[in-house]
Write an enzyme that holds these catalytic residues in place. Sequence first.
Site, PDB file in Angstrom:
ATOM      1  N   GLY A 187      23.191  18.820   0.137  1.00  0.00           N
ATOM      2  CA  GLY A 187      24.607  18.863  -0.442  1.00  0.00           C
ATOM      3  C   GLY A 187      26.045  18.862   0.183  1.00  0.00           C
ATOM      4  O   GLY A 187      26.886  19.239  -0.022  1.00  0.00           O
ATOM      5  N   ASN A 193      27.740  16.167   1.293  1.00  0.00           N
ATOM      6  CA  ASN A 193      28.824  15.401   0.748  1.00  0.00           C
ATOM      7  C   ASN A 193      29.126  15.956  -0.324  1.00  0.00           C
ATOM      8  O   ASN A 193      30.471  16.106  -0.721  1.00  0.00           O
ATOM      9  CB  ASN A 193      28.001  13.935   0.765  1.00  0.00           C
ATOM     10  CG  ASN A 193      27.912  13.260   1.976  1.00  0.00           C
ATOM     11  OD1 ASN A 193      28.928  12.820   2.221  1.00  0.00           O
ATOM     12  ND2 ASN A 193      26.906  13.213   2.519  1.00  0.00           N
ATOM     13  N   LEU A 213      17.559  11.198  -4.558  1.00  0.00           N
ATOM     14  CA  LEU A 213      16.755  10.422  -4.039  1.00  0.00           C
ATOM     15  C   LEU A 213      15.784   9.460  -5.073  1.00  0.00           C
ATOM     16  O   LEU A 213      14.986   8.765  -4.647  1.00  0.00           O
ATOM     17  CB  LEU A 213      15.439  11.040  -3.011  1.00  0.00           C
ATOM     18  CG  LEU A 213      16.045  11.647  -2.083  1.00  0.00           C
ATOM     19  CD1 LEU A 213      15.100  12.387  -0.905  1.00  0.00           C
ATOM     20  CD2 LEU A 213      16.895  10.531  -0.854  1.00  0.00           C
ATOM     21  N   ILE A 268      17.705   5.471 -10.379  1.00  0.00           N
ATOM     22  CA  ILE A 268      18.153   5.905 -11.545  1.00  0.00           C
ATOM     23  C   ILE A 268      18.019   5.072 -13.002  1.00  0.00           C
ATOM     24  O   ILE A 268      17.986   3.867 -12.637  1.00  0.00           O
ATOM     25  CB  ILE A 268      20.243   5.669 -11.477  1.00  0.00           C
ATOM     26  CG1 ILE A 268      20.457   6.494 -10.521  1.00  0.00           C
ATOM     27  CG2 ILE A 268      20.837   5.798 -12.935  1.00  0.00           C
ATOM     28  CD1 ILE A 268      20.452   8.017 -10.750  1.00  0.00           C
ATOM     29  N   ASN A 305      27.296   5.585  -5.161  1.00  0.00           N
ATOM     30  CA  ASN A 305      26.278   5.918  -4.109  1.00  0.00           C
ATOM     31  C   ASN A 305      26.852   5.793  -2.956  1.00  0.00           C
ATOM     32  O   ASN A 305      27.489   5.001  -2.740  1.00  0.00           O
ATOM     33  CB  ASN A 305      24.819   5.459  -4.424  1.00  0.00           C
ATOM     34  CG  ASN A 305      23.804   5.887  -3.477  1.00  0.00           C
ATOM     35  OD1 ASN A 305      23.694   7.398  -3.243  1.00  0.00           O
ATOM     36  ND2 ASN A 305      23.030   5.093  -2.904  1.00  0.00           N
ATOM     37  N   HIS A 350      25.311   5.450   1.063  1.00  0.00           N
ATOM     38  CA  HIS A 350      23.926   5.094   1.839  1.00  0.00           C
ATOM     39  C   HIS A 350      24.399   4.887   3.407  1.00  0.00           C
ATOM     40  O   HIS A 350      25.479   4.655   3.941  1.00  0.00           O
ATOM     41  CB  HIS A 350      23.753   3.721   1.552  1.00  0.00           C
ATOM     42  CG  HIS A 350      22.257   3.256   2.203  1.00  0.00           C
ATOM     43  ND1 HIS A 350      21.007   4.017   1.713  1.00  0.00           N
ATOM     44  CD2 HIS A 350      21.664   2.426   3.396  1.00  0.00           C
ATOM     45  CE1 HIS A 350      20.098   3.507   2.428  1.00  0.00           C
ATOM     46  NE2 HIS A 350      20.607   2.727   3.072  1.00  0.00           N
TER      47      HIS A 350
HETATM   48  C1  GRF Z   1      23.581  11.156   3.097  1.00  0.00           C
HETATM   49  O1  GRF Z   1      23.221  10.821   4.271  1.00  0.00           O
HETATM   50  C2  GRF Z   1      23.838  10.160   2.235  1.00  0.00           C
HETATM   51  O2  GRF Z   1      24.247   8.936   2.921  1.00  0.00           O
HETATM   52  C3  GRF Z   1      22.301   9.912   1.435  1.00  0.00           C
HETATM   53  O3  GRF Z   1      21.873  11.188   1.619  1.00  0.00           O
HETATM   54  C4  GRF Z   1      22.523  12.073   2.311  1.00  0.00           C
HETATM   55  C5  GRF Z   1      22.844  13.317   1.820  1.00  0.00           C
HETATM   56  O4  GRF Z   1      23.126  14.293   2.569  1.00  0.00           O
HETATM   57  N1  GRF Z   1      22.431   9.115   0.492  1.00  0.00           N
HETATM   58  P1  GRF Z   1      23.905  15.608   2.080  1.00  0.00           P
HETATM   59  O5  GRF Z   1      22.815  16.343   1.215  1.00  0.00           O
HETATM   60  O6  GRF Z   1      24.979  15.546   1.476  1.00  0.00           O
HETATM   61  O7  GRF Z   1      24.045  16.365   3.290  1.00  0.00           O
END
Ligand code: GRF
Length: 200
Positions: free
Chosen positions: A17, A19, A90, A93, A107, A109
């Site tokens: 989490g 991000n 993961l 949807i 999203n 990526h």
């Molecule tokens: C990130 O690398 C994002 O691009 C991918 O999943 C990861 C999430 O990382 N979709 P975090 O849980 O936010 O550290």
Amino acid sequence: MKHPPLNKLAIFASGTGTNAQKIIDHFRDRQDVSISLIISNKSEAGIMKIAAAENIPALVIDKEKFFRGNAYIDELRSKGINLIVLAGFLWKIPSALINAYPEKIINIHPALLPKYGGKGMYGHFVHDAVIASGDLETGITIHLVDEIYDHGRNIFQAVVPVEKHDTADSIAKKVQVLEHQYYPPVIDSLLQKASSASHA
Ligand code: GRF
């Protein structure tokens, strides 16, 4: 009287989490945006600790309900959610949710889509593939979510060089810097654009 926030976001995440935390921090003092719900498929994920620490309501997904029930549409609507942000979520949807929130699910990526996307392409699998390819650059893609993994229209990309000494781990670190730097402001500008379009 205080007006309710115009924008209510739900964050879907399966992992640490980091991000999500950056997004929460970005909007913390904003009156016009609230992070109103966190949804995860894992009760033990780091994101659930963040939800508790930040006092954000959180839900752990029941798989059956997500894929064959109402996909949490009632819960999202009853909270007035108008944008769904996937941040390391993961699972695919389901169509029902995509149809309920057309062009309102985004999203991030950790590569330059359309390269290195699709089912099973997450975390180090992505960066291993980048190294194996010999590509000289990689980066991040922020995109709309449709029914195909990592496929919806691109909103934003940022690039970092892949250098001779890079490993999957060092690329992961560089890419994470970009994610943290860009995901919150890109979400913000999307919300601003949507609100100016609705007032036009
Ligand atoms: C990130 O690398 C994002 O691009 C991918 O999943 C990861 C999430 O990382 N979709 P975090 O849980 O936010 O550290």
